[in-house]
Design an enzyme around this catalytic site. Sequence first.
Site, PDB file in Angstrom:
ATOM      1  N   THR A  95       4.342  -1.961  -1.066  1.00 24.86           N
ATOM      2  CA  THR A  95       3.661  -2.886  -2.026  1.00 24.86           C
ATOM      3  C   THR A  95       2.479  -2.026  -2.256  1.00 24.86           C
ATOM      4  O   THR A  95       1.582  -1.977  -1.325  1.00 24.86           O
ATOM      5  CB  THR A  95       3.163  -4.181  -1.706  1.00 24.86           C
ATOM      6  OG1 THR A  95       4.560  -4.939  -1.380  1.00 24.86           O
ATOM      7  CG2 THR A  95       2.547  -5.090  -2.519  1.00 24.86           C
ATOM      8  N   GLY A  96       2.162  -1.669  -3.549  1.00 28.31           N
ATOM      9  CA  GLY A  96       0.763  -1.118  -3.933  1.00 28.31           C
ATOM     10  C   GLY A  96       0.582   0.127  -3.339  1.00 28.31           C
ATOM     11  O   GLY A  96      -0.659   0.643  -3.289  1.00 28.31           O
ATOM     12  N   CYS A  97       1.538   0.915  -2.756  1.00 25.18           N
ATOM     13  CA  CYS A  97       1.335   2.010  -2.040  1.00 25.18           C
ATOM     14  C   CYS A  97       1.122   3.086  -3.117  1.00 25.18           C
ATOM     15  O   CYS A  97       2.092   3.529  -3.516  1.00 25.18           O
ATOM     16  CB  CYS A  97       2.399   2.412  -0.974  1.00 25.18           C
ATOM     17  SG  CYS A  97       2.178   3.943  -0.078  1.00 25.18           S
ATOM     18  N   GLY A  98       0.080   3.887  -3.153  1.00 24.89           N
ATOM     19  CA  GLY A  98      -0.216   5.013  -4.080  1.00 24.89           C
ATOM     20  C   GLY A  98       0.077   6.301  -3.413  1.00 24.89           C
ATOM     21  O   GLY A  98       0.339   7.185  -4.242  1.00 24.89           O
ATOM     22  N   CYS A 116       3.144   6.952  -1.015  1.00 18.82           N
ATOM     23  CA  CYS A 116       4.209   7.140  -1.000  1.00 18.82           C
ATOM     24  C   CYS A 116       5.039   8.262  -1.934  1.00 18.82           C
ATOM     25  O   CYS A 116       4.796   8.229  -3.023  1.00 18.82           O
ATOM     26  CB  CYS A 116       5.122   5.878  -0.993  1.00 18.82           C
ATOM     27  SG  CYS A 116       4.318   4.300  -0.267  1.00 18.82           S
TER      28      CYS A 116
END
Length: 276
Positions: free
Chosen positions: A118-121, A123
């Site tokens: 979620t919302g991980c920029g 990865c």
Amino acid sequence: MDRLHTSSADWPDHLATQVVRVRGGVLQAAGQSDHVAEETPVALEFNGISHATMLVTPTHLDDFALGFALTEGIVGGMADVRGVELETRCDGIVVQVEIATSCEVRLKERRRAMAGRTGCGLCGVETLPEVVRDVAPVADSDALPVHNVLRAMQSLRSRQTLHDATGATHAAGWADASGEVVLAREDVGRHNALDKLIGALARQGIAPLPGMAVVSSRASFEMVQKTASAGIPILAAVSAPTALAIRLARQTNVTLLGFVRNTDATIYSHPQRIAA
């Protein structure tokens, strides 16, 4: 942009679920319901090339894709975008973005093939230079009264309808020089909310100057990176920034404020844009 097909009527942003509540340490009767935010895998394809899969609140996905493309440096502006189409596949949504062929080199440089959190920029990013990439400094702009910044954060709160229903989402808003939020987007991920906002600004032709971005979250370095990429001069966050976010804000000429609450705020970079 020649083609835009983005109906999201089939994808609700929240739903009701059965719960058992505990109040004052006491179990309540079963059969109660609560509203929870939806979180949907959204795959981004550019010119038919799979680029990233993120978990996103399934609203304003056209804005999300456009903002992502802009802040990731895949496209240089709306003139590079030919069209956006949405398609339901299996258990998720595919957003197909057609871009100018001249952008495909940048696409390959920034390509990510991952299933994001979620919302991980970050990865799927393999090297540090891919993370802290060069971003052009934001243009100088006139100072805004600090009262207007505080007003903008208060104005954002009134636009968080999905958060009011679920308590689970972040918001990013665009406020004009007077501190009135004229555009806002919500998402389970703070980065996603900001991408949606930036995409909406670009799609609607709203210039980043004068004005500010306000967010209902902390200010990570990537939030500053996206703000600078969009040419937005001021980022005001309700919570704290990170040290890397502050360094990047200073390098990119972004005025960064944290702990913007009620009548208080802390300015971490370029305070010349904030007037008494």
